[in-house]
Every structure is written in structure tokens, then in C-alpha cells.
Design an enzyme around this catalytic site. Structure first.
Site, PDB file in Angstrom:
ATOM      1  N   SER A 151       0.833  -1.196   0.000  1.00  0.00           N
ATOM      2  CA  SER A 151       0.000   0.000   0.000  1.00  0.00           C
ATOM      3  C   SER A 151       0.877   1.258   0.000  1.00  0.00           C
ATOM      4  O   SER A 151       1.649   1.471  -0.930  1.00  0.00           O
ATOM      5  CB  SER A 151      -0.955  -0.051   1.191  1.00  0.00           C
ATOM      6  OG  SER A 151      -1.962   0.937   1.098  1.00  0.00           O
ATOM      7  N   ASP A 247      -9.203  -4.424  -6.106  1.00  0.00           N
ATOM      8  CA  ASP A 247      -8.539  -3.475  -5.211  1.00  0.00           C
ATOM      9  C   ASP A 247      -8.352  -2.150  -5.952  1.00  0.00           C
ATOM     10  O   ASP A 247      -7.492  -2.026  -6.826  1.00  0.00           O
ATOM     11  CB  ASP A 247      -7.196  -4.024  -4.748  1.00  0.00           C
ATOM     12  CG  ASP A 247      -6.506  -3.123  -3.728  1.00  0.00           C
ATOM     13  OD1 ASP A 247      -7.005  -2.014  -3.489  1.00  0.00           O
ATOM     14  OD2 ASP A 247      -5.470  -3.539  -3.175  1.00  0.00           O
ATOM     15  N   HIS A 273      -8.719  -4.589  -0.371  1.00  0.00           N
ATOM     16  CA  HIS A 273      -7.394  -4.042  -0.045  1.00  0.00           C
ATOM     17  C   HIS A 273      -6.904  -4.517   1.322  1.00  0.00           C
ATOM     18  O   HIS A 273      -5.705  -4.651   1.544  1.00  0.00           O
ATOM     19  CB  HIS A 273      -7.456  -2.512  -0.062  1.00  0.00           C
ATOM     20  CG  HIS A 273      -6.130  -1.855   0.109  1.00  0.00           C
ATOM     21  ND1 HIS A 273      -5.198  -1.768  -0.904  1.00  0.00           N
ATOM     22  CD2 HIS A 273      -5.555  -1.245   1.187  1.00  0.00           C
ATOM     23  CE1 HIS A 273      -4.114  -1.143  -0.464  1.00  0.00           C
ATOM     24  NE2 HIS A 273      -4.303  -0.818   0.803  1.00  0.00           N
TER      25      HIS A 273
END
Length: 332
Positions: A151, A247, A273
Site C-alpha cells: 500500500s 482493489d 485491499h
């Protein structure tokens, strides 16, 4: 008497000639033979240095600027702990150093205006990662690196790989064995090596760049910068991109019209996610952390990767890039 003088002169001339020959031979030996105390050239690796350093960069709200990089505890549910802890259990520290990036890992938005902005948090992470690379390389010039990010951490590691791969990074590209980016917000089709189930779209920073001004209304200080100039350069063949179907951090629509809605989705961090630790839709037979542990083991042991088909039931036409997997961990 003259004969005696002639003989003496001849002996003197022969003596001078002989002395000259011996001096020349001695000088040649001195030039060709190195002194016994000559030092070896090239970098010297201290015995205590690890062969490889694995660097992990956690995602938003999964790290802290004061966290312990060897034993991180800021977020016990951080995704990459499922990778770093097995590696620490498997290898002694003098062979493989496992280091987790300590940075603020926040994301100022309309619902939490007291947090550090995304830009400042990301820049702090990049700076600290560069410092670690420089420190290790300065102490241990022959130690190689493996970098993994998730991320916001994938943004940081990806930006660092971009700098190294284009020749302006903290270390040379030859010192990096591999880079893995999970849910990279600057993922771009055809840049790096796509692994797992193919996905459409691009990273959110690319998707939202044309609407950056509107994004600031929801996320002040979160600049949508678009693609990385130069991609991964010399590290392109060693950088893998992992993105789960659905995602929207790494697989956002290319043509976005509702910037505010898309920005709110980034803040919400949708279920997909947050599920890489158990999501089997990415690799079919194993989770993303399990795949990363095998991939890292293969790089530590220098085992080559081999191509494999995507998980059953997926449509390769849904995205672009090369789908690859890795062989089993070498035994013995």
C-alpha cells in the site's frame, strides 16, 4: 707492463658491464614483483555483515516513526509481519537481516485532519529507507537488498526502486536482488513484472492525477503524481507488481469522472485491499504473504523464477503484464 695495464683496463670494463647487467636485472625484478605487504583491491566485506538485507515497508496505519525496525510492534496485524517473521525464524541475522521501515504511515483526510499528510508521510518513509540503504551499504558494500512494500509502503519502495533503477538511488542497481510491490498506488500496465491474477486499470495516483485539485478537498496534501518517470529502469525485470482483483488502490479505472467518490474510496480502504493476508484470488493456491516468503527465499538462495498459469477461473485478457510464479524453495 703495457700488457698488464691492458689486462687491468679490460677487467675494469668487464666489471662495469657486469655490474650494469646485474643492476638492470635487479631493477626488473623489483618492478615485476609486488611487495609482500600489498593490499587487495576492491571493497572489503566485514565478517559480521549479512549476505542479504530484506527491507519491508508497511502500509498506512501499520507503522510508526518510533517503531523498532527489527521487532516492529506498532500494528500487530500489519500485513508484512506475515512475511518478515517467518524469514527471521528461518535465517540467522548474520546471514539475512530483516528490517521493517519505521515511518509515520498516516493519511490526512476530511475525517482525520490531525494526521500527517500523505505527501509528508511518504517523503518521510522514502528518506528513512534511503538512510538505511546508505548505512548498510557503507558498512557492508557487498550486501544485497530485497525490498517489499504494501500500500503506502509499496509507493515508498516503488519510488525508491525507480530512483535506483534510473541511476540516482542510494545504491547501485546490481545490489538489489528483487523488489515486490503489493497494492501499489502507482502501478502501471507493462511496467515491472505483473504476478498473480491479471487485473485491469492502473494505480490510484495515475487514475486521479487529472483530478488532483478535486482530490485535495477530501485529502489535503495527497498529491496524485501519475506514473513514475522512467519506470523501474534497470530493476524492471526484478520488480514484481501484485494487485488483487477489485482493489481500487492498484486497479483503479483509467478514466475517472467522479474524483470525490474515488478519493473517498481511497480513505475507506475497501475490503479487498485489507484482505491480502487471506485472499486466495491473487495466486489461487496460496496467500500473498505465503507467495512473498517463497519468492524471497528463492532470491536469498538465488533460485530462478519460472512462468506459471494464473489461478483457475481467471481471465488473462482482463489485464496486461507477465504472469509468473516461483518454484518451490530449494531444500538442503
Amino acid at each position: 707492463m703495457k700488457k698488464i695495464l691492458t689486462v687491468l683496463l679490460a677487467l675494469i670494463v668487464v666489471g662495469f658491464i657486469g655490474f650494469g647487467v646485474l643492476t638492470w636485472l635487479g631493477g626488473r625484478d623489483t618492478v615485476d614483483t609486488p611487495p609482500p605487504d600489498a593490499q587487495p583491491t576492491g571493497p572489503v566485506q566485514p565478517d559480521w555483515c549479512p549476505d542479504v538485507e530484506v527491507i519491508a515497508a508497511p502500509g498506512t496505519w501499520e507503522s510508526s516513526a518510533v517503531d523498532d525496525p527489527v521487532n516492529p510492534t506498532a500494528n500487530p496485524n500489519a500485513l508484512l509481519l506475515n512475511v518478515t517473521r517467518p524469514l527471521q525464524d528461518q535465517y540467522p541475522a548474520d546471514k539475512v537481516k530483516v528490517w521493517t521501515l519505521p515511518y509515520t504511515a498516516q493519511f490526512k483526510n476530511a475525517g482525520s485532519m490531525d494526521e500527517m499528510s500523505y505527501d509528508d508521510s511518504r517523503n518521510e518513509g522514502i528518506t528513512r529507507l534511503d538512510e538505511e540503504l546508505k548505512k548498510t551499504h557503507g558498512d557492508c558494500p557487498l550486501t544485497d537488498f530485497i525490498m517489499i512494500g504494501f500500500s503506502q509502503g509499496a509507493i515508498i519502495v516503488g519510488d525508491t526502486a525507480n530512483q535506483i533503477g534510473t541511476g540516482i538511488g542510494a545504491v547501485d542497481a546490481e545490489r538489489v536482488r528483487g523488489v515486490a510491490l503489493v497494492a501499489d498506488g502507482r502501478r502501471e500496465a507493462g511496467v515491472g513484472q505483473s504476478v498473480g491474477t491479471p487485473v485491469p486499470g492502473v494505480g490510484a495516483e495515475i487514475s486521479l492525477k487529472p483530478l488532483n485539485a478535486a482530490v485535495q478537498l477530501v485529502m489535503p496534501g495527497a498529491t496524485m503524481r501519475g506514473p513514475r518517470p522512467g519506470g523501474f529502469g534497470a530493476l524492471d525485470d526484478r520488480t514484481v507488481e501484485i494487485c488483487a482483483p477489485g482493489d481500487h488502490i492498484c486497479a483503479a479505472p483509467i478514466d475517472v469522472t467522479d474524483a470525490l467518490e474515488r478519493a473517498r474510496n481511497l480513505i475507506d480502504h475497501n475490503g479487498v485491499h485489507a484482505q491480502y493476508a487471506g485472499n486466495m484470488a491473487v495466486f489461487g493456491t496460496e496467500t500473498t504473504p505465503e507467495w512473498l516468503v517463497r519468492w524471497t527465499n528463492n532470491l536469498i538462495n538465488q533460485a530462478p523464477a519460472e512462468p506459471a498459469a494464473p489461478p483457475a477461473g481467471t481471465d488473462p485478457a482482463a489485464g496486461s503484464g507477465t504472469v509468473t510464479s516461483v518454484p518451490p524453495i530449494p531444500q538442503g
